[in-house]
Design an enzyme around this catalytic site. Structure first.
Site, short mmCIF file in Angstrom:
data_model
loop_
_atom_site.label_atom_id
_atom_site.label_comp_id
_atom_site.label_asym_id
_atom_site.label_seq_id
_atom_site.Cartn_x
_atom_site.Cartn_y
_atom_site.Cartn_z
N GLY A 229 0.89 -1.19 -0.13
CA GLY A 229 -0.20 -0.16 0.01
C GLY A 229 0.98 1.31 0.02
O GLY A 229 1.71 1.36 0.69
N HIS A 313 -3.77 -3.56 -3.88
CA HIS A 313 -2.92 -3.50 -2.64
C HIS A 313 -3.75 -3.52 -1.31
O HIS A 313 -4.96 -2.98 -1.48
CB HIS A 313 -2.20 -2.28 -2.83
CG HIS A 313 -2.72 -0.74 -2.36
ND1 HIS A 313 -2.93 -0.71 -1.13
CD2 HIS A 313 -3.28 0.11 -3.40
CE1 HIS A 313 -3.54 0.68 -1.33
NE2 HIS A 313 -3.86 0.91 -2.34
N CYS A 314 -3.23 -3.85 -0.41
CA CYS A 314 -3.66 -3.78 0.97
C CYS A 314 -2.66 -3.01 1.78
O CYS A 314 -2.04 -1.98 1.26
CB CYS A 314 -4.19 -4.87 1.69
SG CYS A 314 -3.10 -6.28 1.52
N LYS A 315 -2.20 -3.56 3.03
CA LYS A 315 -1.01 -2.80 3.77
C LYS A 315 0.20 -3.25 3.06
O LYS A 315 1.11 -2.58 2.70
CB LYS A 315 -1.04 -3.02 5.20
CG LYS A 315 -2.01 -2.02 5.80
CD LYS A 315 -1.79 -1.87 7.22
CE LYS A 315 -2.09 -0.79 8.08
NZ LYS A 315 -2.11 -0.76 9.39
N THR A 321 -4.91 -8.88 -0.48
CA THR A 321 -4.73 -8.82 -1.87
C THR A 321 -4.65 -10.08 -2.49
O THR A 321 -5.22 -10.43 -3.57
CB THR A 321 -3.23 -8.14 -2.17
OG1 THR A 321 -3.32 -6.63 -1.54
CG2 THR A 321 -2.96 -7.68 -3.65
#
Length: 485
Positions: A229, A313-315, A321
């Site tokens: 992210g 994306h995530c973190k 994801t």
């Protein structure tokens, strides 16, 4: 125990896939709880040789082999190493598979080794045994045209066993993927054109997978890219690299990425992507959790109606994801949950974590039916025979929870708000920090560079010395002779 020379002689005349120094079992696994007496007994196990082709062999050896005129031994145990997060140890990534295949092909084509048996050996470490077997199996599937089952059967000859791969979560593990899952994933990825080693860009893969260079990987080239992210600005914070949206924009534009899907709390203003011409979607759900059905369906709907590539994306770009991209792989490529997880981890190690694995298993059959209906609909068969089964399956699935228990409230979870993701350290933060702190490891190729430079310098000095001390004086003497005539 036979002597080495006797063992080689016995190996040379033994039938394929049974070349052992004796009849005892070399494939017995060491338990982490083994007693010293058990470890001593296991250390006495005999070596195992498995023929891959008439010139290529895979061996599990309990002592380091000695060189021979008709054999060439090599090991990748300390050359191609998995970079773990916690207790995860494999499978090795796509770049390492590529490096291994290139190494094997080079050895088999080498003029100096034409009359030698090429023996890839591994030692007693069970994790390295599994990764070595993974590489050999991938070579069989990619370059020898073996089926996943054939490759797997070759490697598990007799009582040989390999420990399965686990996720990158901290603590215990309740779901594993096997070598066979990995081989099936590689085979299907080949069939669908997810990778082609004739055009594979090793430098690009190894550059952009690093945290400091963007931390992203293609899962399906020209279609799905998984990345960590972005943040409001680029900096090194709390032990890991943070990148602004502007860091990614040039690469995304050059590779036809048209859509960004964000799965985590807002760490940057989406306008920074939309102002640059990208579509941007927010599908929030908590870090380390599984998505609601509405999130899955919205994700699939977005992806099915997008032209160009999609960056998700995530973190950390691993758990959430990987889970949603895995849903797409199951629906549109009919991969099993285990195959989807395996391919995701081969492309982007650490993907899909904890309960997300069981979630994909639970979703497999319904997503397969959705995919069948989707393709049938595209062919103009909207009212085909799959429609009834599809509708019935969805209604049945609505009555089940992740654990297979009846859903008591029968209510769709409330949409997740980014306010629910607290400012403290979450799973994604920890995984990003671990990846950022990795020290670059020297591969086999860089290690040879200093030697090459030194050799080149010595050769230059030697040539200069020969020219100055022998050839140059001779030339001057001849020139003097011509002048005196």
């Amino acid at each position: 125990m036979k002597r080495k020379s006797e063992r080689r002689s016995a190996w040379a005349t033994a039938p394929p896939c049974s070349r052992r120094s004796s009849s005892s079992s070399p494939g017995v696994k060491k338990s982490r709880s083994s007693t010293p007496q058990e470890l001593h007994r296991l250390e006495q196990q005999d070596d195992l040789y498995l023929d891959i082709t008439d010139r290529l062999c895979f061996a599990i050896l309990y002592s380091r082999p000695k060189s021979a005129t008709n054999e060439h031994y090599f090991s990748i145990d300390n050359e191609l190493e998995y970079e773990n997060f916690y207790a995860d140890f494999g499978p090795l990534n796509l770049a390492m598979v590529y490096r291994y295949c290139c190494k094997i092909n080079k050895k088999l084509k080498s003029i100096t080794m034409l009359r030698k048996k090429i023996i890839h050996f591994t030692g007693t470490d069970q994790r390295k045994q599994a990764n070595a077997a993974f590489l050999v199996g991938c070579y069989m599937v990619i370059y020898l045209g073996r089926t996943p089952e054939d490759a797997y059967r070759t490697l598990i000859f007799g009582d040989t066993a390999y420990i399965p791969f686990r996720d990158a979560a901290y603590g215990s593990c309740s779901f594993y993927i096997t070598l066979l899952d990995c081989f099936h994933a590689v085979k299907k990825a080949m069939q669908y054109g997810f990778f082609n080693f004739n055009s594979f860009n090793l430098d690009e893969y190894e550059h952009y997978e690093k945290a400091e260079n963007g931390d992203f990987n293609w899962i399906i080239p020209e279609r799905f890219l998984a990345f960590c992210g972005p943040h409001s600005r680029s900096r090194l914070e709390s032990g890991y690299h943070q990148h602004s949206p502007e860091t990614y924009i040039p690469y995304f534009k050059n590779h036809n990425v048209t859509t960004i899907i964000r799965l985590n709390k807002r760490m940057y203003d989406a306008k920074r992507f939309t102002d640059a011409g990208f579509d941007h979607h927010d599908l929030f759900f908590p870090d380390g959790s599984t998505p609601a059905e509405s999130i899955v369906q919205e994700f699939l709907d977005i992806c099915e109606n997008v032209k160009g590539a999609i960056a998700v994306h995530c973190k950390a770009g691993l758990g959430r994801t990987g889970t949603l991209i895995g849903c797409y792989l199951m629906k549109h490529y009919r991969m099993t949950a285990a195959e989807s997880i395996a391919w995701l981890r081969i492309c982007r190690p650490g993907s899909v974590i904890g309960p997300q694995q069981q979630f994909l298993v639970m979703k497999q059959s319904s997503l397969w039916l959705e995919g069948d209906y989707f393709r049938q609909k595209l062919r103009g068969q909207e009212n085909g025979p799959l429609r009834e089964a599809f509708s019935k399956h969805l209604s049945d699935a609505d009555d089940l929870s992740l654990n297979g228990l009846e859903n008591q409230d029968n209510q769709e979870p409330e949409p997740y708000s980014d306010d629910d993701e607290v400012s403290g350290m979450t799973q994604g933060d920890r995984l990003r920090a671990l990846k950022s702190r990795r020290q670059p490891k020297a591969s086999a190729i860089p290690l040879t560079c200093p030697l090459a430079v030194l050799t080149s310098a010595l050769c230059s000095v030697a040539i200069w010395w020969i020219v100055c001390d022998y050839i140059l004086p001779t030339l001057l003497f001849c020139l003097d002779g011509f002048r005196t005539q």
